[in-house]
Design a protein around this motif. Sequence first.
Motif, PDB file in Angstrom:
ATOM      1  N   ASP A  66       0.853  -1.181   0.000  1.00  0.00           N
ATOM      2  CA  ASP A  66       0.000   0.000   0.000  1.00  0.00           C
ATOM      3  C   ASP A  66       0.893   1.237   0.000  1.00  0.00           C
ATOM      4  OD1 ASP A  66      -1.825  -2.020   0.503  1.00  0.00           O
ATOM      5  OD2 ASP A  66      -1.907  -1.610   2.639  1.00  0.00           O
ATOM      6  N   GLY A  67       0.382   2.347  -0.530  1.00  0.00           N
ATOM      7  CA  GLY A  67       1.200   3.545  -0.464  1.00  0.00           C
ATOM      8  C   GLY A  67       0.692   4.697  -1.290  1.00  0.00           C
ATOM      9  N   HIS A  68       1.529   5.722  -1.309  1.00  0.00           N
ATOM     10  CA  HIS A  68       1.337   6.926  -2.113  1.00  0.00           C
ATOM     11  C   HIS A  68       2.651   7.256  -2.791  1.00  0.00           C
ATOM     12  CE1 HIS A  68      -2.379   9.195  -0.398  1.00  0.00           C
ATOM     13  NE2 HIS A  68      -2.692   8.314  -1.308  1.00  0.00           N
ATOM     14  N   CYS A  96       3.871  10.887  -2.098  1.00  0.00           N
ATOM     15  CA  CYS A  96       4.337  11.117  -0.724  1.00  0.00           C
ATOM     16  C   CYS A  96       5.549  10.245  -0.389  1.00  0.00           C
ATOM     17  CB  CYS A  96       3.219  10.825   0.276  1.00  0.00           C
ATOM     18  SG  CYS A  96       1.785  11.904   0.107  1.00  0.00           S
ATOM     19  N   VAL A 128       5.513   7.149   0.324  1.00  0.00           N
ATOM     20  CA  VAL A 128       5.100   6.337   1.468  1.00  0.00           C
ATOM     21  C   VAL A 128       4.710   4.961   0.962  1.00  0.00           C
ATOM     22  CG1 VAL A 128       3.276   6.033   3.195  1.00  0.00           C
ATOM     23  CG2 VAL A 128       4.296   8.281   2.854  1.00  0.00           C
ATOM     24  N   SER A 152      -0.911  -0.330   7.198  1.00  0.00           N
ATOM     25  CA  SER A 152      -2.048   0.404   6.625  1.00  0.00           C
ATOM     26  C   SER A 152      -3.290   0.275   7.506  1.00  0.00           C
ATOM     27  CB  SER A 152      -2.384  -0.115   5.229  1.00  0.00           C
ATOM     28  OG  SER A 152      -1.365   0.184   4.341  1.00  0.00           O
ATOM     29  N   CYS A 185      -2.983   7.913   4.467  1.00  0.00           N
ATOM     30  CA  CYS A 185      -1.572   8.273   4.316  1.00  0.00           C
ATOM     31  C   CYS A 185      -1.132   9.136   5.496  1.00  0.00           C
ATOM     32  CB  CYS A 185      -1.362   9.032   3.011  1.00  0.00           C
ATOM     33  SG  CYS A 185       0.333   9.623   2.766  1.00  0.00           S
ATOM     34  N   LEU A 231      -4.890   5.787   1.110  1.00  0.00           N
ATOM     35  CA  LEU A 231      -3.773   5.129   0.442  1.00  0.00           C
ATOM     36  C   LEU A 231      -4.268   4.317  -0.751  1.00  0.00           C
ATOM     37  CD1 LEU A 231      -2.088   3.707   3.652  1.00  0.00           C
ATOM     38  CD2 LEU A 231      -1.048   5.399   2.133  1.00  0.00           C
ATOM     39  N   THR A 232      -3.403   4.094  -1.723  1.00  0.00           N
ATOM     40  CA  THR A 232      -3.679   3.123  -2.773  1.00  0.00           C
ATOM     41  C   THR A 232      -3.319   1.769  -2.176  1.00  0.00           C
ATOM     42  OG1 THR A 232      -3.114   4.713  -4.503  1.00  0.00           O
ATOM     43  CG2 THR A 232      -3.095   2.376  -5.105  1.00  0.00           C
ATOM     44  N   ASP A 262       1.747   1.696  -5.378  1.00  0.00           N
ATOM     45  CA  ASP A 262       1.109   2.812  -6.074  1.00  0.00           C
ATOM     46  C   ASP A 262       1.710   3.121  -7.448  1.00  0.00           C
ATOM     47  OD1 ASP A 262      -0.737   4.842  -6.490  1.00  0.00           O
ATOM     48  OD2 ASP A 262       0.348   6.328  -5.309  1.00  0.00           O
TER      49      ASP A 262
END
Length: 189
Positions: A35-37, A40, A42, A49, A56, A63-64, A163
């Motif tokens: 998961d993340g951005h 960012c 991240v 998550s 985020c 978050l994606t 992401d």
Amino acid sequence: DCEIKYNEIIKVIRTGEGLKGTVETYPEYGKYHFDGHRNCSVFLTPEESKKLNGICPKCRRPLTLGVAYRIEELADRKQAVNVPDFKRIIPLTELICSIYGVKLLYSKKVWEIYNKLINAFNSEYNILLNVSFDELKKVVDEKLVRVIIMNREGKLKIKPGFDGVYGEIILDKEDVIKEKRTQRSLSEF
């Protein structure tokens, strides 16, 4: 272990009968494993998550969520049962890129080394799965050979993808080949 005929291969896939194993890449090497951005910078495990309720920590937007998160949601047990043997390997061109710090898989440098190995050992699978350290060392730099063997043994460190960003091979500084770049003089043109 079957005849190379369509119906036989389908039977093996459907029943597992005759399936000795598979060759695949590391799941975390994919673009959406964790998961993340991307914006960012991240990336988080599914557990991290969940602790953040899918938000985020930098921009406070959702978050994606990655494939690993979805697997955790769907899993009805911690371990798979009756899994055939499998090998996880990263493609040879990507190993070469990581060793030489090259970003483009299709660079002249990468293909020179790739073709040198293929000419010596016939196939990428043979190189990645079978050829000995000593034989490989006769053809390419020992640092690349070490990474090929680490790949074969499942000892590569991978920074998971997230992401839309692919995962990365993480190498120690001493494993990277730094080539001196020389500037050509005007008289060479």
